[in-house]
Design an enzyme around this catalytic site. Sequence first.
Site, PDB file in Angstrom:
ATOM      1  CB  SER A 110     -24.021  23.485 -14.922  1.00 45.88           C
ATOM      2  OG  SER A 110     -23.401  23.136 -13.731  1.00 45.88           O
ATOM      3  N   GLY A 111     -25.975  21.109 -13.424  1.00 46.66           N
ATOM      4  CA  GLY A 111     -26.844  20.860 -12.270  1.00 46.66           C
ATOM      5  C   GLY A 111     -28.184  20.255 -12.653  1.00 46.66           C
ATOM      6  CB  THR A 115     -22.830  13.759 -13.397  1.00 45.63           C
ATOM      7  OG1 THR A 115     -22.261  14.827 -14.131  1.00 45.63           O
ATOM      8  CG2 THR A 115     -21.744  12.834 -12.933  1.00 45.63           C
ATOM      9  CG  ASN A 160     -24.062  20.132  -9.727  1.00 47.59           C
ATOM     10  OD1 ASN A 160     -24.090  19.635  -8.605  1.00 47.59           O
ATOM     11  ND2 ASN A 160     -24.055  19.414 -10.834  1.00 47.59           N
ATOM     12  CB  SER A 163     -20.494  21.529 -11.121  1.00 49.89           C
ATOM     13  OG  SER A 163     -20.523  21.833 -12.485  1.00 49.89           O
ATOM     14  CB  SER A 164     -18.854  17.171 -14.560  1.00 51.90           C
ATOM     15  OG  SER A 164     -19.920  16.428 -14.054  1.00 51.90           O
ATOM     16  N   GLY A 390     -23.215  21.193 -19.606  1.00 53.13           N
ATOM     17  CA  GLY A 390     -24.357  21.757 -20.314  1.00 53.13           C
ATOM     18  C   GLY A 390     -24.105  23.198 -20.717  1.00 53.13           C
ATOM     19  CD  GLU A 392     -20.873  26.062 -17.618  1.00 55.72           C
ATOM     20  OE1 GLU A 392     -19.939  26.818 -17.932  1.00 55.72           O
ATOM     21  OE2 GLU A 392     -20.755  25.101 -16.844  1.00 55.72           O
TER      22      GLU A 392
END
Length: 1081
Positions: A110-111, A115, A160, A163-164, A390, A392
Site C-alpha cells: 500500500s502506498g 494506482t 497512503n 489508499s485504494s 498490496g 499488508e
Amino acid sequence: MSKMEVKTSLLDNMIGVGDMVLIEPLSEDTFIENLRKRFEHNEIYTYIGSVVISMNPYKSLPIYTAEKVEEYRNRNFYELSPHIYALADEAYRSLRDQDKDQCILITGESGAGKTEASKFVMSYVAAVCGKGQEVNKVKEQLLQSNPVLEAFGNAKTVRNDNSSRFGKYMDIEFDFKGDPLGGVISNYLLEKSRVVKQPRGERNFHIFYQLLSGASDDTLKKLKLDRDFSKYNYLSLDSATVNGLDDAACFRTVRNAMQIVGFMEDEVQSVLELVAAVLKLGNLEFKPESRCNGFDESRIKDKNDLKEMCELLGIEQSVLERAFSFRTVEAKMEKVSTTLNVAQAYYARDALAKNLYSRLFSWLVNRINESIKAQTKSRKKVMGVLDIYGFEIFEDNSFEQFIINYCNEKLQQIFIELTLREEQEEYIREGIEWTNIEYFNNAIICDLIENNKNGILAMLDEECLRPGTVTDETFLDKLNTVCAEHQHFESRQSKNSKFLTDHSLPHNCFRIQHYAGKVLYRVEGFVDKNNDLLYRDLSQAMYKANHSLIKILFPEGNPAKVNLKRPLTAGFQFRASVGTLMKNLLTKNPNYIRCIKPNDKKAAHIFTDSLVCHQVRYLGLMENVRVRRAGYAFRQAYEPCLERYKMLCKQTWPHWKGPAREGVEVLLKNLQVPAEEFAYGRSKIFIRNPRTLFFLEEKRRQCLEDLATLIQKIYRGWKCRTHFLLLKKSQVVVAAWYRRFAQQKKYQNIRSSALVVQSYIRGWKARKLLRELKHKKRCEEAVTTISAYWHGTQVRREYRKFFRANAGKKIYDFTIQRIMQKYFMGLKKTMPSMSPVDKSWPARPYGFLDGMHQELRRIFHLWRCKKYRSQFTEEKKATYEEKLAASELFKDKKALYPSSVGQPFKGDYVEITKNPKYQKLNSLVEDKVLLADVVSKINRANGKGAPRIFLLTKKSLVLADQKTGQVKASVPLLDLSSVSVSTQSDGFFALKLKEGSTSAAKGDFLLSSDRLIEIITKLHRIGAASAERNQINIDISDEFLVQFKQDKVCVKFIPGTPKNGNGVACKRKNNRLLEVSVPSP
Ligand SMILES: Nc1ncnc2c1ncn2[C@@H]1O[C@H](COP(=O)(O)OP(=O)(O)O)[C@@H](O)[C@H]1O
Ligand SMILES: [Mg+2]
C-alpha cells in the site's frame, strides 16, 4: 533529425544499470545499491528484463509529459531509458500488432504507487491509440471512471493519503485497429469496515469529506446535512483534513467525472442521498429499556436523525425503528420475533451502514460499466490492468488483511507460474543447458488458505455454517487441529509443540508465513466478517423504501423472494472472484510493474534500505534477476526468426531452401555473432543478451532501408521506362502526324506556285500570240485602207471631170434639208408648256434660222393664248375685262393697285340680297346691284370715318346706314363728274358731283375703302358702257379739293411718320385742310 535516425539504447547515459540483468556482481546489496543510486537521480524505473520496477518518488517528476509519450511511442523496449511508458507501449503494440491479449499486473505494498502506475499506463494507451470523436469519448469515459471510483473507494491511511480500499481490475477493450471500444471494471472486496470505524490517523472514504466540504449549501440542505464534520459519529476527526488535498475541489472533479461517465442528474442525487443516509445512520444512538420479561430492549435515543434519514430514503420511520428493536428469525414454518439489546442494535446499525455503502459502491461500478461497455459484439482485443491492494502487515491484522494477503499470494503464484517456472521449463523443453535456480514456490501457502477440504477459508465457512454456538475462538480451535502440521501455519495452541513457548504469538492469534513475510492475524471478528450478516428485518425495511436506488441495492428484502438459505460468505465470494481473476489473467500475456515504496514517511528523497530490502525479498526480485541472467533475454521460433532476419545474409536471401534452424545457423555465423550470445533450442533460438537482439534489429532496419531503396530504384526505373516508352510512342505518332501535315502543306504550296508560274507562262504566251495576231490584223487593215485610198484616188482622178458641175447645189440642198429636218424634229421635242405666261423658248441652233425661230415663237404664243382664251366663260371674261380696265386705270399710277391684282372682284361683299337686314334697302334699288360694300364716310369736321353701305347700280350709287339700311344718299351717276384718288396706298376717294345738279347741293363725298380699285374701276366701266353719259374722269393726285356744301376743303396726302403707326390717319388741320398721312409701303 527524424525519429528513425536516433540510435539510442538503454545503455546510453545509464545511472547505475538500467536493467538489473546487467548488474555485476549480483547480490542483494548491489541490487539495492543500484536502486538507491537510480532513485537519488530520480530514475525511479529499472528493468529486470521486461519487468519494470517502480520506486515511488513521492514528488511529481517531469517524465509524464506529452513529449515523453511521443518519445516512447513505437520504440523498442530496450531502446530508451527504463520507463513505465516503454512497458505500456510494448503491451499496446503487441496487443494491436500481434493480436495478443495483455494484462498489466501492478503489485506492491500500500502506498508503493500502484494506482498511480495504473493511471499512467491508461493515459499512455489513451494518448497513443486511435483518435476521433467517438474514440475520444470512450477514452474520456474510461479515464474519468477513476476519480469516481477513487472518491468512493479510496481513503487516507497511515501508509497512503489516497489508499485504494478495494481491488480493481479493468479490462480495456480495443477493436482490430487498436482503437478503444470500452471497458469492464471488476472490483474486489471493499474494506467496508472503514465506514463505521477507522484506525487512528486514518479517515473514512473520501466522498464523505468531499460532500461536506464541496457541496453547495443548497445541496446540503436538501440532503439534511451539516458542513461540520464533528457532527457525524462515523467521521474520524483527528485527521479530517489531509495536507495537500482539497476536498471541495475534488468534489467538483467527481461531479464532473460522473457527468462525463454518463450519470444522470437524478442518479447522482440518489447516490448522494445514500451517502448522507450513511452519515445519519452513524448518529443513531440507543438506550436500554427494561421489559417486564426482564430483558433489556433497545430504544432509539434521539429520533430526529432517524426521521431525517427516513425522509431522505423514503422509508417509513416506524418500520426502521422496529427493525432496530426486534429481530425476526424464520425457521422452517415459524417466525420468531426476539428483542434486540443495545449492543445488538449498534451491531445492526453498523451492519446496515456497511452494507449500504458497499452495495452502493458495487452499484457504482456496475453503473460505470454500463456506460463504458463496448457497443459492438465483434471480437475485441483486451488489455487488463490490475491494481490490487498490496501485501499488508499491520500490528493488528484482521480478516481483511488475511483476504488481501491471500490475493497477493495468488498473484505471486501467477508471477511464478509465468516467469520463473515457465522460463525454466521452456529451457528444459528446448534442451538448452540450464543451471537450476532455486526459488520459493508459494503454492503451498495458497493451498493452506484456499484448499477446499482443509484450507483456512473452508474451515471458516464450515465454522460459520455450523449449528450451535460459533465464536472466533471455536474457529481458531478448529484451525489448530486441522492446520497444525502445516509448515507455514503457526499457532500457540496448535499441536506443534514448537510454538507453545513462543511469546510473540498471542493466544487468540494465528500466524502465517506468507511468501512476503510472517503475518500475525487476530481471529476476533473473523466469523462475523465472514458471515457479513444483515438482519432480515433491516433488509426488508430497506426494500420497502420509496427510493429507487435503495430498492435495487437490497433485493433480498423482497418478501416475495424470501430465501431461507444462508447468504454466501464473504470469504467464499472472494475466493471465487480471485479464482476467476486468476483464470482470466492466465489467458493473457502478462506485463509486470513491481512497485516499491522507498520509505514509510510518504517523503521524497528518503530511501530506507531495510524497507526496500524487505520488499525486494518478498517480491522475489532477486530470483527474477537470477532466472533472467541464467537464461536468455530473447527467444523465438526458428521460422519467424529466419523470416525476420533472412535478408541479413546472402545465402538466406531471398529464399532458404533447407530447414529453418540451419538457415538461422548460417545467418548467425555469417553475421559473426559470438557463440556465447546464443543457443540453439529444439524449436527456438535463444539469444542471451538484448544487445544482440538490438544488433540484429538494427542490421535488419538498415537492410530494410537498403531493400526499400532497391525496390524504390527498380520501381522508379520501371516507372521511368514505361513513361519513356509511352513518350517515345507518342512522339512517333506526333511526328508522323506532323510530318504528314508539313508535307501536305509543302505540297500545296508547290502546287499553287506551279499553278501561278503556269498561269503566268500561259498568260505571257497568250499575250504574245495576241500581239502577233493583232499586228497581223492591223497590217491587213492597213493594206485594205491603203488600197481603198489608192482606189479612191484612182477613181477620183478618173471621174473628177464628171462631178464638178452639179454636185455643189445638190449637196447644199441635201444638207439644208437635212438640217431643217433635224431642227423641226428637235423643236417638236423641246416645245414649251401651254401656259401663256411661260416665257421659255428653245435656243436657236443656227444663226440663219433666227427670223423664223422668233416668228415661230410668236405664232406659238398667239396660238396657245387663243387656246387659253377659248376655254373662258362669259362671266370669267367680264371679270378679266374688269381687271384689265383696272390695270389701265391704275397701273403704275396708284400705289394701292398691286395689292388688288390678286383679289378677285366679287362685287357684292355684304350679301345684299340674302341678308334680311338689307331687304328693304335692296327693294329700294331698282337695278341690279353691281357692287355692295361697307365704306367709311369721312367727316369733314374731324376727319373720322363713319361706316356706310355703298351700293352701285348701272344708274346710281347709294349710301345707306350700315345698321339700319336706311338710305342716306342716292346719287344718279349722271350727276357724278369725277373721282379723285391719291397716288398712294390709301383707300381715300372723293366723289365729285356736277355743279348745278340736284345731288350737288349736299356736297361731294369723301369716302374710304380698301376695295377702292374695284369701286372706281366699276364706276368707270359703267360710264364707258353707257352712251348717254360722259366718261367719268379719274384724277390721280396727292392733293385735291372737295366741295363740302359751301366750303371747298383741300385733302392733302403726306407720307406717314412712324409715330402715326401703320394705319392711315386723317386729321383736320384747319377749316380748309384735311391731312391724310399714309404709311410708306
Ligand atoms: N510515479 C509517481 N510520481 C509521483 N508521485 C507518486 C508516484 N507514484 C506514487 N506517487 C505518490 O504516492 C502516493 C501513493 O500512491 P498510490 O498509487 O496511491 O499507491 P498504492 O495504490 O500502491 O497504494 C500517491 O498519492 C502519490 O502522491
Ligand atoms: Mg492504490
